[in-house]
Structures are given as C-alpha cells and as structure tokens.
Write a protein that holds these residues in place. Structure first.
Motif, PDB file in Angstrom:
ATOM      1  N   GLU A  77     -52.384  14.208 -14.027  1.00  0.00           N
ATOM      2  CA  GLU A  77     -51.356  13.265 -14.486  1.00  0.00           C
ATOM      3  C   GLU A  77     -50.056  14.023 -14.650  1.00  0.00           C
ATOM      4  O   GLU A  77     -50.050  15.135 -15.184  1.00  0.00           O
ATOM      5  CB  GLU A  77     -51.724  12.671 -15.849  1.00  0.00           C
ATOM      6  N   LEU A  78     -48.954  13.379 -14.217  1.00  0.00           N
ATOM      7  CA  LEU A  78     -47.638  14.021 -14.347  1.00  0.00           C
ATOM      8  C   LEU A  78     -46.733  13.197 -15.243  1.00  0.00           C
ATOM      9  O   LEU A  78     -46.556  11.996 -15.034  1.00  0.00           O
ATOM     10  CB  LEU A  78     -46.982  14.174 -12.955  1.00  0.00           C
ATOM     11  N   ASP A  79     -46.188  13.854 -16.263  1.00  0.00           N
ATOM     12  CA  ASP A  79     -45.110  13.290 -17.075  1.00  0.00           C
ATOM     13  C   ASP A  79     -43.846  14.055 -16.737  1.00  0.00           C
ATOM     14  O   ASP A  79     -43.913  15.273 -16.546  1.00  0.00           O
ATOM     15  CB  ASP A  79     -45.383  13.462 -18.579  1.00  0.00           C
ATOM     16  N   VAL A  80     -42.724  13.349 -16.667  1.00  0.00           N
ATOM     17  CA  VAL A  80     -41.462  14.046 -16.400  1.00  0.00           C
ATOM     18  C   VAL A  80     -40.441  13.645 -17.455  1.00  0.00           C
ATOM     19  O   VAL A  80     -40.479  12.534 -17.986  1.00  0.00           O
ATOM     20  CB  VAL A  80     -40.894  13.702 -14.995  1.00  0.00           C
ATOM     21  N   CYS A  81     -39.544  14.584 -17.792  1.00  0.00           N
ATOM     22  CA  CYS A  81     -38.465  14.228 -18.714  1.00  0.00           C
ATOM     23  C   CYS A  81     -37.202  14.985 -18.333  1.00  0.00           C
ATOM     24  O   CYS A  81     -37.254  16.007 -17.643  1.00  0.00           O
ATOM     25  CB  CYS A  81     -38.857  14.518 -20.160  1.00  0.00           C
ATOM     26  N   ASP A  82     -36.083  14.450 -18.784  1.00  0.00           N
ATOM     27  CA  ASP A  82     -34.786  15.050 -18.478  1.00  0.00           C
ATOM     28  C   ASP A  82     -33.795  14.543 -19.525  1.00  0.00           C
ATOM     29  O   ASP A  82     -33.967  13.449 -20.066  1.00  0.00           O
ATOM     30  CB  ASP A  82     -34.344  14.615 -17.064  1.00  0.00           C
ATOM     31  N   ILE A  83     -32.759  15.339 -19.761  1.00  0.00           N
ATOM     32  CA  ILE A  83     -31.723  14.902 -20.713  1.00  0.00           C
ATOM     33  C   ILE A  83     -30.919  13.739 -20.133  1.00  0.00           C
ATOM     34  O   ILE A  83     -30.286  12.979 -20.867  1.00  0.00           O
ATOM     35  CB  ILE A  83     -30.794  16.093 -21.065  1.00  0.00           C
ATOM     36  N   SER A  84     -30.954  13.600 -18.801  1.00  0.00           N
ATOM     37  CA  SER A  84     -30.172  12.561 -18.127  1.00  0.00           C
ATOM     38  C   SER A  84     -31.069  11.386 -17.743  1.00  0.00           C
ATOM     39  O   SER A  84     -32.018  11.557 -16.965  1.00  0.00           O
ATOM     40  CB  SER A  84     -29.515  13.179 -16.877  1.00  0.00           C
ATOM     41  N   GLN A  85     -30.738  10.208 -18.273  1.00  0.00           N
ATOM     42  CA  GLN A  85     -31.523   9.015 -17.914  1.00  0.00           C
ATOM     43  C   GLN A  85     -31.378   8.716 -16.425  1.00  0.00           C
ATOM     44  O   GLN A  85     -32.333   8.273 -15.775  1.00  0.00           O
ATOM     45  CB  GLN A  85     -31.047   7.811 -18.741  1.00  0.00           C
ATOM     46  N   GLY A  86     -30.194   9.018 -15.869  1.00  0.00           N
ATOM     47  CA  GLY A  86     -29.977   8.806 -14.432  1.00  0.00           C
ATOM     48  C   GLY A  86     -30.976   9.611 -13.613  1.00  0.00           C
ATOM     49  O   GLY A  86     -31.525   9.116 -12.623  1.00  0.00           O
ATOM     50  N   MET A  87     -31.204  10.863 -14.015  1.00  0.00           N
ATOM     51  CA  MET A  87     -32.155  11.707 -13.290  1.00  0.00           C
ATOM     52  C   MET A  87     -33.580  11.162 -13.445  1.00  0.00           C
ATOM     53  O   MET A  87     -34.343  11.131 -12.475  1.00  0.00           O
ATOM     54  CB  MET A  87     -32.089  13.153 -13.793  1.00  0.00           C
ATOM     55  N   VAL A  88     -33.945  10.745 -14.659  1.00  0.00           N
ATOM     56  CA  VAL A  88     -35.300  10.205 -14.865  1.00  0.00           C
ATOM     57  C   VAL A  88     -35.500   8.988 -13.957  1.00  0.00           C
ATOM     58  O   VAL A  88     -36.532   8.870 -13.277  1.00  0.00           O
ATOM     59  CB  VAL A  88     -35.531   9.824 -16.352  1.00  0.00           C
ATOM     60  N   ALA A  96     -42.063   6.236  -6.954  1.00  0.00           N
ATOM     61  CA  ALA A  96     -42.528   4.921  -6.484  1.00  0.00           C
ATOM     62  C   ALA A  96     -42.532   4.883  -4.952  1.00  0.00           C
ATOM     63  O   ALA A  96     -43.480   4.388  -4.332  1.00  0.00           O
ATOM     64  CB  ALA A  96     -41.639   3.817  -7.057  1.00  0.00           C
ATOM     65  N   GLU A  97     -41.454   5.440  -4.348  1.00  0.00           N
ATOM     66  CA  GLU A  97     -41.408   5.448  -2.865  1.00  0.00           C
ATOM     67  C   GLU A  97     -42.544   6.261  -2.265  1.00  0.00           C
ATOM     68  O   GLU A  97     -43.047   5.959  -1.186  1.00  0.00           O
ATOM     69  CB  GLU A  97     -40.086   6.045  -2.389  1.00  0.00           C
ATOM     70  N   LEU A  98     -42.965   7.305  -2.981  1.00  0.00           N
ATOM     71  CA  LEU A  98     -44.052   8.153  -2.479  1.00  0.00           C
ATOM     72  C   LEU A  98     -45.431   7.609  -2.856  1.00  0.00           C
ATOM     73  O   LEU A  98     -46.456   8.187  -2.497  1.00  0.00           O
ATOM     74  CB  LEU A  98     -43.910   9.582  -3.057  1.00  0.00           C
ATOM     75  N   GLY A  99     -45.429   6.526  -3.635  1.00  0.00           N
ATOM     76  CA  GLY A  99     -46.699   5.932  -4.068  1.00  0.00           C
ATOM     77  C   GLY A  99     -47.389   6.762  -5.144  1.00  0.00           C
ATOM     78  O   GLY A  99     -48.623   6.730  -5.252  1.00  0.00           O
ATOM     79  N   LEU A 100     -46.586   7.491  -5.943  1.00  0.00           N
ATOM     80  CA  LEU A 100     -47.181   8.328  -7.002  1.00  0.00           C
ATOM     81  C   LEU A 100     -46.997   7.654  -8.355  1.00  0.00           C
ATOM     82  O   LEU A 100     -45.944   7.073  -8.636  1.00  0.00           O
ATOM     83  CB  LEU A 100     -46.488   9.700  -7.043  1.00  0.00           C
ATOM     84  N   GLU A 101     -48.016   7.780  -9.189  1.00  0.00           N
ATOM     85  CA  GLU A 101     -47.906   7.238 -10.554  1.00  0.00           C
ATOM     86  C   GLU A 101     -47.441   8.347 -11.473  1.00  0.00           C
ATOM     87  O   GLU A 101     -48.149   9.340 -11.684  1.00  0.00           O
ATOM     88  CB  GLU A 101     -49.266   6.753 -11.036  1.00  0.00           C
ATOM     89  N   VAL A 102     -46.238   8.180 -12.012  1.00  0.00           N
ATOM     90  CA  VAL A 102     -45.652   9.227 -12.855  1.00  0.00           C
ATOM     91  C   VAL A 102     -45.039   8.548 -14.075  1.00  0.00           C
ATOM     92  O   VAL A 102     -44.450   7.471 -13.956  1.00  0.00           O
ATOM     93  CB  VAL A 102     -44.548   9.979 -12.062  1.00  0.00           C
TER      94      VAL A 102
END
Ligand SMILES: C[S@@+](CC[C@H](N)C(=O)[O-])C[C@H]1O[C@@H](n2cnc3c(N)ncnc32)[C@H](O)[C@@H]1O
Length: 307
Positions: A77-88, A96-102
């Motif tokens: 399972e992958l969780d991602v975070c960033d200070i920039s909402q634009g980047m998230v 989503a384009e790659l069909g990955l659940e993140v």
C-alpha cells in the motif's frame, strides 16, 4: 527576501505542479521505474524488498512512489503526502491514470499527519533540501515508522555537487546567450532566446521569485548522517550519485530552458538524454574511486531500532 519558507514552498510547488512532469521529463514506465529502483538499491546495497506499507514524503507528482508501484507486488500500500495540495492532486491524478490505488493528503514533513508506528518504509526524493528544520523532519519520519522500519531519501544536493551545478548552469547560460547574439544556429534555425513568460500578475511574479528561496540546503553527507543518528536511527549510511551526468545534464537543461522550442529538435532531446544515460553509467564506474561527497546527489538511509 523576507518570506516564510514553508509558505513559499507550498505556493511555489502549487504553481509548479501544473507543469512539473513536462518540465523535468518525468514519466511512468518500467524504464523510469528501473532508474528509481536502482537509486534505492544502491543505498540498500542489494535488492529492493517487498514493502507492505510505504509512505512517500514530498511526493510531488509521484516520480518515485508511482514508478515503484509499477513493479508487480513490490509495494503493498502506498500513501503519499506533500506540503503542496497541487502536487498531491497531480500525484493522485497520475496514479488514477496508471490504475494505481494510492492514498494522498497534504501534510508537511515536520508535522506528519499520520499516527506513530504506521509504516514499514518512508521514502522521499529531492525533499529534504526544501525543509527548514531537518532534525524535526527526520524525527517525524522516525515517529511514523514501525520498529525495524527504514527510511530512504535520495536526490538531495551535496555542497560540492551544488557548486558544480551552479558552475555548469552559469557557464551554459553565458555561452547560449553569446551564441544567440553571434547569430549561431541550432535545430535548423537561428538560435533565439526564449521570451520571458508573460501574462503573470503581481502575485504570479512574486511566486516565480520563490524559485530562488525554496532550495534551502545543500548537504555535507556525514553531517546529515549525524543528525539522523541523533534522532535515533541506526545503520545510517550515505551514498552519492551523478557526477559527470549531472554536470552535463545541467548544461543541456540550461540550453533547453534558454532557447526557443524551434531550436530544440527531437534529435537534440534524444541526443541529450542518451548522453545523460551514458554518463550515468560512467559515473557508476568511477564511483568506487571518488569520495561520495563529490557527487551531485546524496542518498541517505536509516533504520528505526527494533523494540
Ligand atoms: C523538488 S520537488 C520533488 C518532488 C518529487 N519527490 C520528485 O522527485 O519529483 C520537492 C517536493 O517537496 C515538497 N515539499 C517541500 N517542502 C516540504 C515540506 N516541508 N513537507 C512536505 N513536502 C515538502 C514540494 O512541495 C515538492 O513537491
């Protein structure tokens, strides 16, 4: 410039998120996945292990985490975070384009919005040099890791590498301008300098100026390793990568950023990319005989002790 460095990072990267993949030539396929995996395997000194729960900090558009997820069964399972909402948002769009659940959320490294002992691995690429308080950032990584879990950070500029990068950028910048002024040709037409981006209002111009303040640190690897040990990590080690490839890479990128699109042919791009790859292989060959701190990028590993 008197600015809040966290706010500057957030605003600057919100704007960057709209063109980031194109600007840096980021792609998601097994070729790129192999390069990402290779970085961390250099640091691991062996094969990338299966990771049940991974957190990517400073995820940007997902260059590292999403590419690693392209390997079947490597990341649970992958969780991602960033200070920039634009980047998230950009990262989740790519997933989503790659069909990955993140799963993704806006969260700063120095104040991670995740419970203690949650992840088997925390990974990052080119984030630490943006973070004002490195010790606090590493302390937060320590907190969210399970006992026995490890963190790996890559793509962090060393002091020496940064000086070389500035030299390469400054030299290439002056040469390109001179070449254009003397009427030189590239890509079948006269070399023409790229016009300054127009259409920015005062707010946009202010944010563009943050480019010069968001890169806060360059690193002496042994000093960062000491900070990592001081917050509790063990087995801490540093490696380096990119020497000739980074020097030449900065020069070609400066040419590409300075000249009009019509001067930068597909042939140029292809040649520049393959030169970079060849020099990368040369860098790997000379790595054992040069000190790691000479290389442009630092990689850092540490493990949270078992309880
Ligand atoms: C140079 S970009 C790298 C993005 C991505 N990791 C990559 O390699 O393409 C740095 C990223 O770190 C994020 N960042 C900067 N400061 C941060 C902080 N204090 N906490 C979390 N993320 C931060 C930025 O918003 C940006 O997305």
């Amino acid at each position: 410039m008197d600015v809040d460095l966290r706010k500057a990072n957030e605003l600057f990267h919100d704007v960057e998120s709209m063109q980031y993949d194109g600007k840096w030539g980021i792609a998601y396929d097994l070729e790129n996945a192999g390069r990402v995996r290779g970085k961390y395997e250099k640091l691991l000194g062996g094969e990338f292990p299966h990771v049940d729960r991974m957190l990517e900090v400073g995820c940007g558009t997902g260059y590292v985490g999403l590419n690693l997820c392209l390997y079947q069964g490597l990341i649970g399972e992958l969780d991602v975070c960033d200070i920039s909402q634009g980047m998230v948002d950009a990262c989740l769009g790519n997933a989503a384009e790659l069909g990955l659940e993140v799963r993704g959320r806006r969260s700063e490294l120095e104040n991670l919005d995740y419970p203690e002992g949650e992840f088997d691995m925390v990974i990052g690429h080119a984030i630490l040099h943006h973070v004002p308080d490195i010790e606090r950032g590493l302390t937060e990584i320590f907190r969210v890791l399970k006992p026995g879990g490890a963190f790996m950070l890559a793509g962090e500029p060393t002091v020496v590498g940064d000086i070389m990068g500035r030299f390469a950028r400054g030299g290439a910048d002056r040469l390109v301008r001179l070449y254009a002024r003397l009427g030189g040709r590239l890509g079948g037409s006269r070399a023409r300098l790229r016009p300054e981006p127009g259409g920015l209002d005062e707010h946009g111009r202010e944010i563009a100026r943050y480019e010069h303040v968001v890169d806060i640190h360059t690193f002496w690897p042994p000093r960062v390793a000491r900070v990592a040990r001081s917050v509790g990590f063990e087995d801490v080690r540093c490696e380096g990568e990119e020497f000739l490839s980074s020097f030449v890479g900065w020069m070609t990128r400066t040419v590409e950023n300075n000249l009009s699109d019509e001067n930068i042919s597909m042939r140029w791009r292809f040649g520049a990319y393959h030169t970079y790859l060849r020099l990368h292989r040369v860098d790997d060959l000379i790595y054992p005989v040069l000190p790691a701190f000479l290389f442009y990028n630092m990689l850092l590993y540490g493990r949270k002790p078992e309880e």
